[in-house]
Design an enzyme around this catalytic site. Structure first.
Site, PDB file in Angstrom:
ATOM      1  N   HIS A 193      20.259  52.123  42.041  1.00 39.25           N
ATOM      2  CA  HIS A 193      20.996  51.961  43.115  1.00 39.25           C
ATOM      3  C   HIS A 193      20.724  51.357  44.711  1.00 39.25           C
ATOM      4  CE1 HIS A 193      22.273  56.303  41.708  1.00 39.25           C
ATOM      5  NE2 HIS A 193      23.028  55.741  40.937  1.00 39.25           N
ATOM      6  N   SER A 217      20.773  58.340  36.950  1.00 43.32           N
ATOM      7  CA  SER A 217      19.947  59.434  37.630  1.00 43.32           C
ATOM      8  C   SER A 217      19.334  60.567  36.447  1.00 43.32           C
ATOM      9  CB  SER A 217      21.051  59.950  38.301  1.00 43.32           C
ATOM     10  OG  SER A 217      21.858  59.028  40.201  1.00 43.32           O
ATOM     11  N   ARG A 219      23.707  47.629  34.005  1.00 47.89           N
ATOM     12  CA  ARG A 219      22.107  48.177  33.237  1.00 47.89           C
ATOM     13  C   ARG A 219      22.177  47.135  31.657  1.00 47.89           C
ATOM     14  NH1 ARG A 219      22.441  53.968  35.428  1.00 47.89           N
ATOM     15  NH2 ARG A 219      24.235  53.785  34.442  1.00 47.89           N
ATOM     16  N   LYS A 269      31.444  65.661  36.325  1.00 48.10           N
ATOM     17  CA  LYS A 269      30.133  65.334  35.964  1.00 48.10           C
ATOM     18  C   LYS A 269      29.013  66.362  36.505  1.00 48.10           C
ATOM     19  CE  LYS A 269      29.324  60.438  35.766  1.00 48.10           C
ATOM     20  NZ  LYS A 269      28.356  59.485  36.033  1.00 48.10           N
TER      21      LYS A 269
HETATM   22  P1  ADP Z   1      29.269  57.145  38.562  1.00 49.19           P
HETATM   23  O1  ADP Z   1      29.926  58.156  38.484  1.00 49.19           O
HETATM   24  O2  ADP Z   1      30.494  56.034  38.919  1.00 49.19           O
HETATM   25  O3  ADP Z   1      28.368  55.749  37.537  1.00 49.19           O
HETATM   26  P2  ADP Z   1      25.959  57.192  39.142  1.00 49.19           P
HETATM   27  O4  ADP Z   1      26.007  56.764  40.550  1.00 49.19           O
HETATM   28  O5  ADP Z   1      25.899  56.869  37.992  1.00 49.19           O
HETATM   29  O6  ADP Z   1      27.928  56.896  39.177  1.00 49.19           O
HETATM   30  O7  ADP Z   1      26.272  55.026  39.430  1.00 49.19           O
HETATM   31  C1  ADP Z   1      26.728  54.043  40.424  1.00 49.19           C
HETATM   32  C2  ADP Z   1      26.697  52.439  39.882  1.00 49.19           C
HETATM   33  O8  ADP Z   1      25.478  52.535  39.652  1.00 49.19           O
HETATM   34  C3  ADP Z   1      27.382  52.493  38.549  1.00 49.19           C
HETATM   35  O9  ADP Z   1      28.131  51.072  38.881  1.00 49.19           O
HETATM   36  C4  ADP Z   1      26.354  52.282  37.710  1.00 49.19           C
HETATM   37  O10 ADP Z   1      26.119  51.501  36.496  1.00 49.19           O
HETATM   38  C5  ADP Z   1      25.185  51.731  39.093  1.00 49.19           C
HETATM   39  N1  ADP Z   1      24.094  52.442  38.428  1.00 49.19           N
HETATM   40  C6  ADP Z   1      23.603  53.560  38.581  1.00 49.19           C
HETATM   41  N2  ADP Z   1      22.041  52.952  38.690  1.00 49.19           N
HETATM   42  C7  ADP Z   1      22.144  51.796  37.965  1.00 49.19           C
HETATM   43  C8  ADP Z   1      20.476  51.122  38.120  1.00 49.19           C
HETATM   44  N3  ADP Z   1      19.363  52.183  37.361  1.00 49.19           N
HETATM   45  N4  ADP Z   1      20.817  49.456  38.030  1.00 49.19           N
HETATM   46  C9  ADP Z   1      22.121  49.154  38.601  1.00 49.19           C
HETATM   47  N5  ADP Z   1      22.860  50.083  38.758  1.00 49.19           N
HETATM   48  C10 ADP Z   1      22.685  51.107  38.700  1.00 49.19           C
END
Ligand code: ADP
Length: 162
Positions: free
Chosen positions: A17, A128, A90, A41
């Site tokens: 993030h 995560s 990703r 979630k």
């Molecule tokens: P959501 O529930 O909205 O997917 P996340 O916290 O899982 O929330 O992710 C928020 C954003 O960050 C999403 O666009 C996700 O694809 C991106 N993201 C999460 N982890 C990574 C990572 N390791 N590299 C790039 N983008 C990421």
């Protein structure tokens, strides 16, 4: 001033993030990190805890604001006077879901664009969910999380196990 909104669950915030936030600041003057409740979630950390961890991790970067929001993302984006939604991409596996969300958001608010950024390769496998799995099995989190976030995650998992 170009403002981007980076929404997500951030349960908890990872180096993946923060990599996206840092890259966003090459394109936007200001980034608002918008932490969503996302009860579907079943997050491990509540909304206030997730907000607190993102705030802690980004505390030295002035151009970043961290907030929580409820309701429609595009409504928040318009209220904030922002220009675009920022999402991280990703692997191919993210694409279908992200594509669908970007198009629905465009239908809801025609002038709100979604911008996708790719993380550094070393974070491209990071999520995560995976991190919580590693923590659950007692693995080291040093490479993936801010030390204080890692401490809180280990502590939360310990308290759930006891
Ligand atoms: P959501 O529930 O909205 O997917 P996340 O916290 O899982 O929330 O992710 C928020 C954003 O960050 C999403 O666009 C996700 O694809 C991106 N993201 C999460 N982890 C990574 C990572 N390791 N590299 C790039 N983008 C990421």
């Amino acid at each position: 001033m170009k403002i981007g909104v980076y929404p997500g669950t951030f349960d908890p915030v990872t180096h993946g993030h923060t990599d996206i936030i840092t890259r966003s600041l090459r394109v936007f003057d200001k980034v608002i990190v918008a932490v969503a409740p996302n009860p579907a979630k079943h997050p491990l950390f509540n909304l206030a805890e997730r907000l607190d961890m993102v705030t802690l991790v980004m505390k030295d970067v002035d151009q970043v604001e961290v907030i929580t929001f409820d309701g429609l993302l595009v409504d928040y984006v318009e209220r904030a006077g922002a220009h675009a939604i920022i999402r991280g991409l990703r692997a191919i596996s993210d694409f279908e879901h992200e594509f669908q969300m970007a198009l629905i958001n465009r239908k809801l608010a025609r002038h709100v664009e979604t911008v996708f950024l790719m993380p550094s390769e070393e974070y491209s496998y990071l999520s995560s969910t995976i991190i919580k799995d590693v923590a659950h099995h007692g693995g080291s989190l040093a490479e993936f999380l801010h030390p204080e976030v890692a401490r809180r995650l280990h502590e939360r998992i310990r308290s759930l196990k006891s």
